[in-house]
Enzyme design. Sequence first.
Site, PDB file in Angstrom:
ATOM      1  N   THR A  16      42.619  26.856  40.998  1.00 16.87           N
ATOM      2  CA  THR A  16      42.067  25.951  39.979  1.00 16.87           C
ATOM      3  C   THR A  16      41.085  24.942  40.551  1.00 16.87           C
ATOM      4  OG1 THR A  16      44.095  26.119  38.703  1.00 16.87           O
ATOM      5  CG2 THR A  16      42.780  24.161  38.319  1.00 16.87           C
ATOM      6  N   ASP A  61      42.802  33.962  41.961  1.00 23.68           N
ATOM      7  CA  ASP A  61      43.907  33.225  41.357  1.00 23.68           C
ATOM      8  C   ASP A  61      45.105  33.594  42.225  1.00 23.68           C
ATOM      9  OD1 ASP A  61      46.323  32.788  39.732  1.00 23.68           O
ATOM     10  OD2 ASP A  61      44.894  32.337  38.142  1.00 23.68           O
ATOM     11  N   SER A  63      48.096  33.904  41.767  1.00 21.56           N
ATOM     12  CA  SER A  63      49.098  34.802  41.170  1.00 21.56           C
ATOM     13  C   SER A  63      48.744  36.256  41.459  1.00 21.56           C
ATOM     14  CB  SER A  63      49.165  34.624  39.662  1.00 21.56           C
ATOM     15  OG  SER A  63      49.036  33.295  39.326  1.00 21.56           O
TER      16      SER A  63
HETATM   17  N1  ASP Z   1      46.823  30.049  38.600  1.00 24.49           N
HETATM   18  C1  ASP Z   1      46.223  29.123  39.531  1.00 24.49           C
HETATM   19  C2  ASP Z   1      46.425  29.685  40.931  1.00 24.49           C
HETATM   20  O1  ASP Z   1      47.497  29.636  41.465  1.00 24.49           O
HETATM   21  C3  ASP Z   1      46.825  27.795  39.402  1.00 24.49           C
HETATM   22  C4  ASP Z   1      46.308  26.752  40.355  1.00 24.49           C
HETATM   23  O2  ASP Z   1      45.455  26.946  41.179  1.00 24.49           O
HETATM   24  O3  ASP Z   1      46.811  25.629  40.266  1.00 24.49           O
HETATM   25  O4  ASP Z   1      45.511  30.181  41.495  1.00 24.49           O
END
Ligand code: ASP
Length: 340
Positions: A16, A61, A63
């Site tokens: 993010t 990302d 995830s």
């Molecule tokens: N979905 C994002 C990630 O982990 C969330 C973040 O960066 O805070 O890459």
Amino acid sequence: MDNDKKNVCVIYTGGTIGMVHSEAGLRPEPGFLSGVLRDSPVFHSEGFPRIDVVEYEPLLDSSDMAPDDWNRIAGDICSRYRDYDGFVVVHGTDTMAWTASALSFMLQHLGKPVILTGSQIPLVDEGSDAFANLSGALRLASCPEFAGVTVFFDGQLLRGNRTVKTHSRKFSAFSSPDSPALSDIRADDASPAPAADQQATVTFTPIQPVKCGVITLFPGISVEQIETMLTAMPDGAILRTFGSGNSSQSDDLMKVLRRYTLAGGILINHSQCLGGGVDVGIYAGSSALQQAGAIPAGNMTLEAAMTKLMFLLSQEGERESVIATARDRYVLNIAGELIA
Ligand code: ASP
């Protein structure tokens, strides 16, 4: 040019922190964060190290990350190790604790800081936590007393393999149960890890593909369900048990678990509790698991318990001897993941 400045390498993997708004929602913008680090005078002011950025393509990302991404990050640190005083890995928050745990096992004998950070709100947004996290991580990455893999977030420097993401929205997204922060800017407090050997040669063990998994017990889970899940994870299984490491003591369950461990599967008894961990023998349920061949995970986080298993199973050698050594070493403190 200030010759006293330390040199820090930023490995920008995504998350993010460097995203920008688009019609479809937030998306990573190649070059944006790297440009800010390169061009903003604030990152070149007093107190900041000299910064080089390695930007991943595509930006991820977190995830979407897998052990091969950990291998890439560890390899990038290793190949630049001699050229820098420290490293900052800019990473999405979702699996940051997993990457930090994995790196702590994969990179042994680190004599320099490797600090993971990111943010809950993108740098471009007003009120973002991005600048505070990034600038704090950059400053700490030039301090040799913070050698090792850590996470810097919301003012706290946490030991990487003791870190858990415990909140999906708050700025204080990470905690380290049973383990105090190594440094807390908010409390103006620092208790660095024991001095690392600056001269030691870092070693890198890549994580190999292994068939491991996690089974969370819940009241009513059937032995058949557990047996079916175990067949999909022949190399190792983390059994997330109740309280201090307890499960049902049913004969049927114990037979299934015993069969699994006799066939070579490494069964780990890991508590669902965030703090305290497994203490075999307090209740008969944990002793039964021990007799079925389960190895207690102590008070390791789930992230550390799993990445340690992957790391131990990734050692070179004959499968049987790798498994035997993994069983023996699992209970030992390899990288500060177990707190006495
Ligand atoms: N979905 C994002 C990630 O982990 C969330 C973040 O960066 O805070 O890459």
